[in-house]
Design a protein around this motif. Structure first.
Motif, PDB file in Angstrom:
ATOM      1  N   SER A  45       0.864  -1.164   0.000  1.00  0.00           N
ATOM      2  CA  SER A  45       0.000   0.000   0.000  1.00  0.00           C
ATOM      3  C   SER A  45       0.901   1.214   0.000  1.00  0.00           C
ATOM      4  O   SER A  45       1.875   1.256   0.726  1.00  0.00           O
ATOM      5  CB  SER A  45      -0.870  -0.033   1.250  1.00  0.00           C
ATOM      6  OG  SER A  45      -0.969   1.233   1.824  1.00  0.00           O
ATOM      7  N   ASP A  48      -1.494   5.852   3.603  1.00  0.00           N
ATOM      8  CA  ASP A  48      -1.597   5.560   5.021  1.00  0.00           C
ATOM      9  C   ASP A  48      -2.742   4.594   5.312  1.00  0.00           C
ATOM     10  O   ASP A  48      -2.860   4.039   6.387  1.00  0.00           O
ATOM     11  CB  ASP A  48      -1.803   6.863   5.797  1.00  0.00           C
ATOM     12  CG  ASP A  48      -0.942   6.905   7.036  1.00  0.00           C
ATOM     13  OD1 ASP A  48      -0.302   5.885   7.319  1.00  0.00           O
ATOM     14  OD2 ASP A  48      -0.920   7.938   7.713  1.00  0.00           O
ATOM     15  N   ALA A  50      -5.351   1.413   3.362  1.00  0.00           N
ATOM     16  CA  ALA A  50      -5.237   0.373   2.360  1.00  0.00           C
ATOM     17  C   ALA A  50      -6.586   0.151   1.716  1.00  0.00           C
ATOM     18  O   ALA A  50      -7.614   0.470   2.282  1.00  0.00           O
ATOM     19  CB  ALA A  50      -4.776  -0.914   3.004  1.00  0.00           C
ATOM     20  N   THR A 100      -5.162  -5.469  10.165  1.00  0.00           N
ATOM     21  CA  THR A 100      -4.272  -4.323  10.339  1.00  0.00           C
ATOM     22  C   THR A 100      -3.359  -4.656  11.517  1.00  0.00           C
ATOM     23  O   THR A 100      -3.713  -5.450  12.385  1.00  0.00           O
ATOM     24  CB  THR A 100      -5.036  -3.027  10.651  1.00  0.00           C
ATOM     25  OG1 THR A 100      -5.734  -3.185  11.891  1.00  0.00           O
ATOM     26  CG2 THR A 100      -6.031  -2.706   9.553  1.00  0.00           C
ATOM     27  N   THR A 134      -2.520  -2.825   6.360  1.00  0.00           N
ATOM     28  CA  THR A 134      -1.999  -1.521   6.745  1.00  0.00           C
ATOM     29  C   THR A 134      -1.564  -1.605   8.207  1.00  0.00           C
ATOM     30  O   THR A 134      -1.918  -2.554   8.915  1.00  0.00           O
ATOM     31  CB  THR A 134      -3.037  -0.396   6.509  1.00  0.00           C
ATOM     32  OG1 THR A 134      -2.440   0.876   6.747  1.00  0.00           O
ATOM     33  CG2 THR A 134      -4.258  -0.552   7.399  1.00  0.00           C
TER      34      THR A 134
ATOM     35  N   SER B  61      -7.766   1.796   7.565  1.00  0.00           N
ATOM     36  CA  SER B  61      -6.577   2.393   8.158  1.00  0.00           C
ATOM     37  C   SER B  61      -6.570   2.157   9.662  1.00  0.00           C
ATOM     38  O   SER B  61      -7.626   2.055  10.284  1.00  0.00           O
ATOM     39  CB  SER B  61      -6.541   3.894   7.868  1.00  0.00           C
ATOM     40  OG  SER B  61      -5.302   4.424   8.276  1.00  0.00           O
ATOM     41  N   CYS B  92      -7.640   8.552   1.761  1.00  0.00           N
ATOM     42  CA  CYS B  92      -7.653   7.531   0.707  1.00  0.00           C
ATOM     43  C   CYS B  92      -8.669   7.892  -0.374  1.00  0.00           C
ATOM     44  O   CYS B  92      -8.803   7.176  -1.375  1.00  0.00           O
ATOM     45  CB  CYS B  92      -8.043   6.168   1.277  1.00  0.00           C
ATOM     46  SG  CYS B  92      -6.883   5.493   2.468  1.00  0.00           S
TER      47      CYS B  92
END
Lengths: 343, 343
Positions: A45, A48, A50, A100, A134, B61, B92
């Motif tokens: 990614s 910041d 994904a 994550t 992420t 995120s 994003c």
């Protein structure tokens, strides 16, 4: 410590506050260390956040892991952080897809320990079949943390055949436990207390998603609920189910599987295995007439299941256990913790 | 401290290890405290995971917040934890929908402080228009944490008109900053250092998702990239973009808006505002010929934008700033941190 991939060679041995700055040091820690170890497990990614591909209804779960010590027989905070969240998503009746990964590192953590933890994360992700999409890395000053805390958040897609909910648990449902209990908690405690047993007690930390998926493929909506008795153990989770369903739980003491070694350690430390944390077993609630077949199925998946009780109309919201002496005992929810920082 | 709802009345004043046990104390802390304060912001879930409705491609995120102090002028770790992740999802090109909330509390945290933080979380969620779908609460022993750390993970659906990516940033693109910088970092530092100024410097912590959505609705894929300069500030994020795009960044010092008060505080502490963290501003990369119109649009949304530079073919991967004296200065990425634990 042996990693599953070559150890990244960096010119620092401990993590410093600067590694949490977002600047060059953070970039080096991630690009030349963490990302390299994660390898194929990491979805690339450039932002910041994904992008994840999902279907219309997703299961989502989050957990922060603060276990101490961070390495213990049978696992580490790394695989625990993957397995714990993978299992929470699986217990929704979903197939975990993405995680994550957020690290809160205490300044001074040995980089070799960090690499080992990240390696454990990568291995656990591969076993569970999930990808990390992420992440985030923060460093706190010495004394403001304890080596490392890890948060993982998982998303997964619902298994088409699943219909899992506490509200589906019914009077007469069998309660099946997949494996013997209390291994995780006692592995941590043995390590913490420096206890040595004839053979080492190992944490049962593992991903349960493949097992849950097989079971739901076989029995579809006949599986009313799956749930894993982690923090607080079997006793706590059964109390939660009794409370949510307004039914009673009838538990048979001699049916609850506990390994001799683990039972011995519990006795030594004055702990009841029913309240001790697990990280690799789960409970299944299904119609009584399916109990045998479900257990056969679980055996074929490598489990050693036992039907430990059933749901009853009597004593709503209470868990009552038949004792070996022929008596009955109320298994209540503990106010606090037998074992802090177990996961 | 005044909450936006009646303060939960519980018979304990500080959080203890037992509140992290998963037992009765945890249930009381959550059911009679946290959930009550979160109110409508919380999506009810009876399981350890939650069900979220999504479309096919989602942005995701995660961020752990370790800011110290936990209360500061203009905000707290609570609203910061919501705004930070909401903004990461918004950057994003997505509309943030759901958050998970995971608390790591140090034993001994005053319950009144916890309620205030949870209240700030609820208010921030309402402002941003996001819901909390699932969470986790852990407690670590005194000295193994620092009051409270918060992890939030957000998911959101991509805005249909958005096409946001560092790879879309092109030669000649204007770089627009929405508001003046360094307020968040200097608010934290002033509080930490006990500095008093004529008027208090306040953090700019706020949700930017509504602003980003308006901008993308207006300009669609003409907006090449939006990104918020948090940890490491504008200098760090511009270096990241230069590095990813293989282009140079030309920055004009006098165009970068910094409030007098904030500039004064930076000078006093020997900090460069370009490297100081922000939590309520963002950078927009778009074709030069749209720069005026984008800025007009931002003004209508309540921002005070400035075009601070542009992307150039010269000096690839480098950020070069025109100084007031007519010179040029390389703005490199700092190795470590000017300001640890800023978010």
């Amino acid at each position: 410590m042996q990693l599953s991939c070559p150890t990244p060679k960096l010119d620092f041995d401990v993590v410093t506050l600067g590694h949490g700055s977002g600047g060059l040091l953070t970039h080096r820690l991630l690009n030349q260390g963490v990302f390299e170890i994660l390898g194929d497990v990491l979805v690339n990614s450039e932002h910041d956040g994904a992008c994840i591909a999902t279907d219309e209804k997703m299961a989502m779960s989050t957990d922060s892991f603060i276990v101490s010590p961070i390495f213990f027989p049978g696992g580490s905070i790394g695989d625990l952080a993957v397995n714990g969240t993978v299992n929470d998503v699986a217990m929704c009746g979903a197939k975990p897809l993405y995680l994550t990964l957020s690290l809160i590192i205490e300044e001074g953590l040995a980089v070799s320990e960090l690499w080992k933890i990240v390696d454990d994360i990568a291995i656990a992700c591969r076993k569970a079949g999930v990808k990390i999409v992420t992440g985030d890395t923060k460093v706190v000053d010495r004394g403001s943390g304890d080596k490392i805390f890890i948060n993982t958040t998982g998303v997964g897609s619902y298994l088409p055949k699943a219909s899992i909910s506490p509200s589906r648990v019914s009077k007469g449902d069998a309660i099946i436990l997949t494996d013997s209990i209390a291994n995780h908690g006692m592995a941590i405690m043995s390590k913490r207390e420096g206890l040595a047993f004839e053979s080492e007690i190992k944490s049962d930390s593992r991903a349960l998603n493949h097992s849950v998926e097989s079971l739901i493929n076989a029995f579809a909506d006949q599986i009313h609920l799956v749930t894993d008795p982690t923090r607080g153990g079997v006793a706590t989770v059964l109390n939660e189910i009794a409370s949510k369903t307004n039914l009673g739980v009838e538990l048979t003491h001699e049916k609850v599987p506990v390994e001799d070694q683990v039972a011995g350690a519990c006795e030594l430390l004055g702990l009841d295995p029913l309240y001790v944390a697990n990280e690799g077993v789960y409970l299944i609630f299904c119609p009584d007439q399916l109990a045998e077949e479900v257990q056969e199925n679980l055996k074929a998946l490598g489990h050693r299941p036992a039907m430990i009780g059933k749901m009853v109309e009597e004593h709503p919201k209470q868990v009552i256990m038949d004792t070996p002496m022929g008596g009955k005992r109320v298994i209540s929810m503990l106010p606090g913790s037998q074992l802090p920082r177990i996961c």
